[in-house]
Enzyme design. Structure first.
Site, short mmCIF file in Angstrom:
data_model
loop_
_atom_site.label_atom_id
_atom_site.label_comp_id
_atom_site.label_asym_id
_atom_site.label_seq_id
_atom_site.Cartn_x
_atom_site.Cartn_y
_atom_site.Cartn_z
N HIS A 153 0.82 -1.22 0.00
CA HIS A 153 0.00 0.00 0.00
C HIS A 153 0.85 1.26 0.00
CE1 HIS A 153 0.72 0.87 4.30
NE2 HIS A 153 0.57 -0.43 4.51
N CYS A 169 2.87 -4.95 6.87
CA CYS A 169 2.54 -4.62 5.48
C CYS A 169 3.76 -4.06 4.76
CB CYS A 169 1.40 -3.62 5.42
SG CYS A 169 -0.20 -4.35 5.86
#
Length: 193
Positions: A153, A169
């Site tokens: 992301h 992440c």
């Protein structure tokens, strides 16, 4: 994936910027990041060893780079931030979902680890420029289709790129994740080392 392809996945990706690796065995752990002066998070076309499917994504956590394979032996390299040492996720996944300006909700484990920071967001946060997932998110799912809770992301903290700072992440600069988002379809294989 056949046995030869699995063996190729254990080989290092590159020896140094601009050079192909010729080793036959993998190191015990991915090499650590290069000196700050040598680290370049800007998207750059680089050689990569053969063996990865064209279109696949390869993340080398210890080097803070994500590679999008564009041709046999060639990839676009992007700088990334990855999970803190105890939170690094490694494995094989597929892009199961793609979202522009995604909403965000911390996992229960994040809230438990740091309630002072995450408790106020436990019901979620709408997408937008202040959202920690940034402009785009690629949701990693298992081959069986289950959400891994790991995302590739964007970020509201571009200065974090090149470091181990996330809750697992893989962060990219917003302009980089927007570029990658437009190039990869759902079902793209992702390998994280």
């Amino acid at each position: 994936m056949n046995r030869r392809q699995m063996m190729m996945l254990t080989l290092p990706l590159i020896a140094a910027p601009g050079a192909l690796m010729a080793q036959a065995t993998a190191p015990a752990a991915p090499p650590k990041a290069k000196a700050k002066a040598a680290y370049d998070p800007a998207p750059t076309e680089v050689p990569i060893r053969d063996g990865f499917e064209v279109g696949s994504i390869v993340v080398v956590s210890g080097d803070y780079y994500l590679y999008h394979v564009i041709a046999p032996g060639r990839a676009i390299r992007y700088g990334v931030a990855v999970g803190k040492d105890e939170l690094v996720w490694k494995g094989r996944a597929l892009i199961g979902r793609k979202v522009e300006w995604p909403s965000w909700k911390p996992t229960p484990a994040m809230v438990q680890r740091n309630p002072a920071h995450y408790k106020k967001y436990e019901n979620g946060m709408p997408g937008g420029p202040e959202n920690p997932l940034g402009a785009r998110a690629l949701y990693l799912h298992t081959v069986g289709g289950q959400d891994t809770s790991i995302r590739i992301h964007g970020t509201t903290e571009p200065g974090s790129i090149g470091r181990s700072v996330s809750n697992g992440c893989i962060r990219m600069r917003n302009e980089a994740v927007m570029d990658l988002f437009d190039k990869v379809p759902i079902g793209t294989p992702v390998y994280v080392y």
